[in-house]
Design a protein around this motif. Structure first.
Motif, short mmCIF file in Angstrom:
data_model
loop_
_atom_site.label_atom_id
_atom_site.label_comp_id
_atom_site.label_asym_id
_atom_site.label_seq_id
_atom_site.Cartn_x
_atom_site.Cartn_y
_atom_site.Cartn_z
N UNK A 1 0.81 -1.22 0.00
CA UNK A 1 0.00 0.00 0.00
C UNK A 1 0.85 1.28 0.00
N UNK A 2 2.13 1.15 -0.28
CA UNK A 2 3.01 2.32 -0.33
C UNK A 2 2.51 3.40 -1.30
N UNK A 3 1.95 3.04 -2.46
CA UNK A 3 1.45 4.09 -3.35
C UNK A 3 0.39 4.99 -2.69
N UNK A 4 -0.42 4.41 -1.80
CA UNK A 4 -1.43 5.21 -1.10
C UNK A 4 -0.77 6.16 -0.09
N UNK A 5 0.31 5.69 0.51
CA UNK A 5 1.05 6.56 1.43
C UNK A 5 1.60 7.75 0.66
N UNK A 6 2.20 7.47 -0.47
CA UNK A 6 2.76 8.55 -1.30
C UNK A 6 1.66 9.51 -1.77
N UNK A 7 0.55 8.96 -2.22
CA UNK A 7 -0.57 9.77 -2.69
C UNK A 7 -1.13 10.67 -1.58
N UNK A 8 -1.06 10.21 -0.34
CA UNK A 8 -1.59 10.98 0.79
C UNK A 8 -0.63 12.07 1.26
N UNK A 9 0.56 12.10 0.67
CA UNK A 9 1.56 13.08 1.09
C UNK A 9 2.57 12.51 2.06
N UNK A 10 2.46 11.22 2.36
CA UNK A 10 3.42 10.56 3.24
C UNK A 10 4.73 10.31 2.50
N UNK A 11 5.62 9.63 3.17
CA UNK A 11 6.94 9.37 2.61
C UNK A 11 7.13 7.87 2.42
N UNK A 12 7.59 7.50 1.23
CA UNK A 12 7.92 6.11 0.93
C UNK A 12 9.44 6.04 0.76
N UNK A 13 10.07 5.26 1.62
CA UNK A 13 11.52 5.12 1.60
C UNK A 13 11.93 4.07 0.58
N UNK A 14 12.92 4.39 -0.21
CA UNK A 14 13.39 3.46 -1.23
C UNK A 14 14.55 2.60 -0.75
N UNK A 15 15.24 3.06 0.28
CA UNK A 15 16.42 2.36 0.75
C UNK A 15 16.28 2.03 2.22
N UNK A 16 17.37 1.54 2.81
CA UNK A 16 17.42 1.22 4.24
C UNK A 16 16.83 2.36 5.04
N UNK A 17 16.14 2.05 6.11
CA UNK A 17 15.37 3.05 6.85
C UNK A 17 16.21 4.01 7.67
N UNK A 18 17.46 3.77 7.92
CA UNK A 18 18.23 4.61 8.82
C UNK A 18 18.36 6.05 8.36
N UNK A 19 17.30 6.62 7.91
CA UNK A 19 17.29 7.97 7.34
C UNK A 19 16.80 8.95 8.39
N UNK A 20 17.58 9.13 9.43
CA UNK A 20 17.17 10.00 10.53
C UNK A 20 16.97 11.43 10.07
N UNK A 21 17.78 11.89 9.13
CA UNK A 21 17.65 13.27 8.68
C UNK A 21 16.28 13.48 8.03
N UNK A 22 15.88 12.56 7.17
CA UNK A 22 14.58 12.66 6.53
C UNK A 22 13.47 12.64 7.57
N UNK A 23 13.57 11.72 8.50
CA UNK A 23 12.56 11.62 9.55
C UNK A 23 12.55 12.88 10.40
N UNK A 24 13.71 13.40 10.73
CA UNK A 24 13.81 14.63 11.52
C UNK A 24 13.11 15.79 10.81
N UNK A 25 13.35 15.92 9.53
CA UNK A 25 12.72 17.01 8.77
C UNK A 25 11.21 16.87 8.77
N UNK A 26 10.74 15.64 8.78
CA UNK A 26 9.31 15.39 8.69
C UNK A 26 8.60 15.66 10.01
N UNK A 27 9.26 15.43 11.14
CA UNK A 27 8.57 15.54 12.41
C UNK A 27 8.93 16.77 13.21
N UNK A 28 9.97 17.47 12.84
CA UNK A 28 10.38 18.63 13.65
C UNK A 28 9.82 19.92 13.11
#
Length: 161
Positions: A134-161
């Motif tokens: 269901x990742x396409x629905x996440x993307x369509x809703x404005x959420x973020x779909x990660x393409x690589x390993x999840x250790x993307x703290x910077x991306x997550x930080x930008x999204x929640x701070x």
């Protein structure tokens, strides 16, 4: 999808009550991961990322699996265990979604992921891995779909701070 997950008019009241019950302060950021198999659904990835996020960021784990290995991982990374809340199997996911600021689901394997749709319906942002059906629905809703390993703290930080 559980129709009770659709955001209700009284969501702010539910949020306040549930966060109080969980011991989550107003200035804390609450991530939620709902899963039957924590490791398959990437809970360890979230905990590794939690280390790089501000101290006021906490993780709520909902699922019937034991969380001991995740607490052990957090301890080995010197993450305060109070930043992780494990409720076990929980019947009232809609209220917990109201309490959360962001759903995280960096799964290693996920055929569909109805929980992602429930997160979207509840009105919170969702971050998931691209492996989720269901990742396409996440993307369509404005959420973020990660393409690589999840250790993307910077991306997550930008999204929640």
């Amino acid at each position: 999808m559980n129709p009770d997950c659709v955001r209700k008019e009284n969501a702010p009241e539910i949020r306040k009550r549930k966060r109080t019950e969980l011991g989550v302060k107003d200035d804390e950021i609450l991530l939620i991961l709902v899963a039957a198999q924590f490791m398959v659904k990437g809970a360890d990835r979230v905990i590794r990322t939690l280390k790089e996020l501000p101290e006021n960021c906490r993780l709520l784990l909902c699922g019937d699996e034991k969380a001991d290995p995740l607490y052990d991982l957090a301890k080995s990374l010197k993450i305060n265990e109070k930043r992780i809340i494990h409720l076990g199997k929980h019947q009232n996911i809609p209220e917990l979604l109201c309490a959360a600021d962001l759903m995280v689901h960096p799964a290693r394997l996920e055929a569909a992921g109805s929980v992602l749709i429930e997160g979207i319906a509840s009105g919170i942002p969702v971050i998931c891995s691209g492996i989720c059906g269901f990742a396409p629905y996440v993307k369509e809703s404005g959420g973020i779909v990660l393409k690589k390993e999840f250790g993307t703290a910077l991306l997550l930080s930008k999204h929640i701070l």
